[in-house]
Design a protein around this motif. Structure first.
Motif, mmCIF file in Angstrom:
data_model
loop_
_atom_site.group_PDB
_atom_site.id
_atom_site.type_symbol
_atom_site.label_atom_id
_atom_site.label_comp_id
_atom_site.label_asym_id
_atom_site.label_seq_id
_atom_site.Cartn_x
_atom_site.Cartn_y
_atom_site.Cartn_z
ATOM 1 N N ASP A 16 0.838 -1.204 0.000
ATOM 2 C CA ASP A 16 0.000 0.000 0.000
ATOM 3 C C ASP A 16 0.873 1.255 0.000
ATOM 4 O O ASP A 16 0.541 2.249 -0.661
ATOM 5 N N ALA A 17 1.990 1.186 0.716
ATOM 6 C CA ALA A 17 2.911 2.324 0.716
ATOM 7 C C ALA A 17 3.498 2.539 -0.666
ATOM 8 O O ALA A 17 3.672 3.685 -1.113
ATOM 9 N N LEU A 18 3.794 1.464 -1.368
ATOM 10 C CA LEU A 18 4.331 1.575 -2.718
ATOM 11 C C LEU A 18 3.293 2.194 -3.649
ATOM 12 O O LEU A 18 3.604 3.124 -4.399
ATOM 13 N N ARG A 19 2.065 1.716 -3.567
ATOM 14 C CA ARG A 19 1.010 2.278 -4.409
ATOM 15 C C ARG A 19 0.802 3.761 -4.115
ATOM 16 O O ARG A 19 0.680 4.586 -5.021
ATOM 17 N N ASP A 20 0.767 4.114 -2.826
ATOM 18 C CA ASP A 20 0.546 5.518 -2.453
ATOM 19 C C ASP A 20 1.695 6.411 -2.915
ATOM 20 O O ASP A 20 1.473 7.546 -3.355
ATOM 21 N N ALA A 21 2.924 5.899 -2.796
ATOM 22 C CA ALA A 21 4.079 6.684 -3.238
ATOM 23 C C ALA A 21 4.033 6.910 -4.740
ATOM 24 O O ALA A 21 4.348 8.005 -5.226
ATOM 25 N N LEU A 22 3.623 5.899 -5.473
ATOM 26 C CA LEU A 22 3.484 6.052 -6.926
ATOM 27 C C LEU A 22 2.385 7.066 -7.259
ATOM 28 O O LEU A 22 2.550 7.923 -8.134
ATOM 29 N N GLY A 23 1.282 6.972 -6.536
ATOM 30 C CA GLY A 23 0.161 7.866 -6.808
ATOM 31 C C GLY A 23 0.450 9.318 -6.479
ATOM 32 O O GLY A 23 -0.082 10.226 -7.124
ATOM 33 N N SER A 24 1.285 9.563 -5.478
ATOM 34 C CA SER A 24 1.563 10.940 -5.051
ATOM 35 C C SER A 24 2.716 11.585 -5.810
ATOM 36 O O SER A 24 2.984 12.773 -5.628
ATOM 37 N N THR A 25 3.382 10.803 -6.671
ATOM 38 C CA THR A 25 4.539 11.346 -7.406
ATOM 39 C C THR A 25 4.429 11.079 -8.901
ATOM 40 O O THR A 25 5.440 10.884 -9.581
ATOM 41 N N LEU A 26 3.201 11.057 -9.425
ATOM 42 C CA LEU A 26 3.010 10.772 -10.845
ATOM 43 C C LEU A 26 3.802 11.744 -11.720
ATOM 44 O O LEU A 26 3.704 12.965 -11.537
ATOM 45 N N LEU A 72 10.042 1.514 -21.091
ATOM 46 C CA LEU A 72 11.441 1.598 -20.659
ATOM 47 C C LEU A 72 11.584 1.174 -19.203
ATOM 48 O O LEU A 72 12.540 0.473 -18.842
ATOM 49 N N GLY A 73 10.644 1.569 -18.351
ATOM 50 C CA GLY A 73 10.691 1.184 -16.947
ATOM 51 C C GLY A 73 10.602 -0.323 -16.769
ATOM 52 O O GLY A 73 11.298 -0.910 -15.930
ATOM 53 N N TRP A 86 10.579 6.293 -11.173
ATOM 54 C CA TRP A 86 9.132 6.118 -10.975
ATOM 55 C C TRP A 86 8.617 4.994 -11.860
ATOM 56 O O TRP A 86 7.878 4.109 -11.399
ATOM 57 N N TYR A 87 9.013 5.014 -13.125
ATOM 58 C CA TYR A 87 8.514 4.016 -14.069
ATOM 59 C C TYR A 87 9.015 2.612 -13.730
ATOM 60 O O TYR A 87 8.297 1.625 -13.890
ATOM 61 N N THR A 88 10.244 2.529 -13.236
ATOM 62 C CA THR A 88 10.776 1.222 -12.835
ATOM 63 C C THR A 88 10.060 0.718 -11.596
ATOM 64 O O THR A 88 9.718 -0.467 -11.485
ATOM 65 N N ALA A 89 9.805 1.621 -10.645
ATOM 66 C CA ALA A 89 9.066 1.240 -9.436
ATOM 67 C C ALA A 89 7.649 0.792 -9.793
ATOM 68 O O ALA A 89 7.115 -0.160 -9.208
ATOM 69 N N PHE A 90 7.026 1.477 -10.752
ATOM 70 C CA PHE A 90 5.690 1.076 -11.194
ATOM 71 C C PHE A 90 5.730 -0.326 -11.811
ATOM 72 O O PHE A 90 4.827 -1.142 -11.595
ATOM 73 N N ASN A 97 11.782 -3.972 -3.620
ATOM 74 C CA ASN A 97 12.543 -3.343 -4.702
ATOM 75 C C ASN A 97 11.813 -2.113 -5.244
ATOM 76 O O ASN A 97 12.438 -1.100 -5.566
ATOM 77 N N GLY A 98 10.495 -2.204 -5.333
ATOM 78 C CA GLY A 98 9.703 -1.072 -5.797
ATOM 79 C C GLY A 98 9.794 0.107 -4.845
ATOM 80 O O GLY A 98 9.961 1.247 -5.278
ATOM 81 N N LEU A 99 9.693 -0.172 -3.557
ATOM 82 C CA LEU A 99 9.794 0.903 -2.558
ATOM 83 C C LEU A 99 11.171 1.561 -2.591
ATOM 84 O O LEU A 99 11.300 2.779 -2.542
ATOM 85 N N THR A 100 12.206 0.735 -2.662
ATOM 86 C CA THR A 100 13.570 1.279 -2.721
ATOM 87 C C THR A 100 13.750 2.162 -3.940
ATOM 88 O O THR A 100 14.348 3.250 -3.875
ATOM 89 N N THR A 101 13.184 1.735 -5.079
ATOM 90 C CA THR A 101 13.346 2.471 -6.324
ATOM 91 C C THR A 101 12.563 3.776 -6.323
ATOM 92 O O THR A 101 13.077 4.825 -6.724
ATOM 93 N N VAL A 102 11.304 3.732 -5.864
ATOM 94 C CA VAL A 102 10.473 4.942 -5.903
ATOM 95 C C VAL A 102 11.009 6.005 -4.952
ATOM 96 O O VAL A 102 10.858 7.209 -5.182
#
Length: 340
Positions: A186-196, A240-241, A289-293, A332-337
């Protein structure tokens, strides 16, 4: 190849249809074999002893007996045939499910090898491996250079709000298969959503671009890009991500998720991103961002497979280990984002 019908492909009915639609194409009895390794749609190699073709159809038990997926794949491959993007030549599209039980299309057979694992690449040696993988960004840049309007794909998708819709789509997919606690997702999803990021000009997006979805010939050239079932119009950096994500080393011994990143000579994700940036001229400063997504997406896909495994709905080996991979991809997603 077998002269008997492989699952989902009635060779007699196929031959009859081809003779009606393309008289003279088939010159003898058809034989076929299933090509393993695709995402979901079924792929077959077919030959009459002289000519060779590939048939694609939806998976068995496909609940929506429509031509949607097949028509989209056929359309995008046909449209790209006149561009620098290497794709097979299409032969025909059949939208009538009465012929084979589902819509299907036929395309030419292209010579080449889909390298799916590091073990497959290893015998080539580090130098050849490096050159093969370094060809991926160039082909991707060529795809993203195609003007959708020029090739009749101007209405192939809805690029406005593409990233928001993608995030919603995969969040919905997560909720449909969430059966256990997944710390951090959920933290990963929220971080992605707040930094589009702000998307660049939309392009044709492959949707699953990686080494095992291209064919490479004996001269180490990419002869065809395959598996267009997720293609649309959208943000090119999602391709690319995903490529970057699959090119990063995953610290999972004997992972059931195939990757080529451990092969000697395999370029780093950073090298692939840099080459794409140089060839395309695009700003890749938000690639994290794209890699984390991409990590988020794969975590959701793997969790769905794990969920089906717990329900006894998977067949084959390796599914029992899928569940333990999900936390790795979340981390890995959290670390990347968080790199920004």
């Amino acid at each position: 190849m077998s002269e008997q019908n492989p699952p989902g492909l009635d060779l007699a009915r196929l031959a009859t249809h081809l003779e009606r639609e393309r008289p003279g194409l088939v010159r003898g009895p058809l034989r076929a074999e299933v090509v393993h390794g695709g995402r979901s749609n079924l792929t077959y190699r077919v030959t009459d002893g002289t000519g060779r073709w590939v048939v694609r159809r939806p998976p068995l038990g496909h609940v929506l007996a429509t031509a949607h997926d097949m028509a989209r794949e056929h359309r995008v491959i046909s449209a790209l045939r006149s561009t620098p993007v290497p794709v097979p030549e299409t032969v025909l599209l059949c939208e009538d499910p009465d012929v084979l039980g589902a819509p299907f299309y036929v395309m030419e057979h292209v010579e080449g090898t889909p390298y799916r694992t590091a073990a497959q690449l290893a015998p080539l040696g580090p130098e050849r491996t490096r050159e093969i993988v370094l060809a991926l960004p160039g082909t991707l840049a060529a795809l993203h250079e195609v003007d959708p309007q020029d090739v009749g794909l101007g209405d192939f998708g809805r690029p406005e709000g593409f990233l928001e819709r993608q995030l919603r789509r995969w969040t919905k997919q997560l909720e449909a298969s969430r059966s256990r606690d997944l710390p951090g997702i959920d933290a990963l999803r929220d971080a992605l959503g707040s930094t589009l990021p702000d998307s660049p000009r939309p392009t044709v997006v492959h949707g699953d671009y990686r080494l095992d979805n291209v064919l490479v010939d004996a001269d180490d050239r990419i002869t065809a890009v395959l598996d267009w079932e997720m293609s649309t119009l959208g943000d090119p950096l999602t391709d690319l991500g995903l490529l970057a994500m699959y090119s990063e080393r995953q610290d999972v011994p004997d992972s059931p998720v195939s990757t080529t990143s451990g092969a000697p000579g395999h370029p780093s994700a950073g090298e692939l991103v840099e080459r794409y940036a140089r060839l395309s001229g695009r700003d890749v400063s938000r690639i994290n961002w794209y890699t984390a997504f991409a990590y988020f997406k794969l975590a959701v896909i793997l969790e769905g497979i794990h969920y089906r495994f717990t329900l006894g709905r998977t067949v084959g080996a390796g599914f029992d280990r899928i569940g333990e991979l999900v936390p790795v991809f979340i981390d890995n997603g959290l670390t990347t984002v968080r790199k920004g």
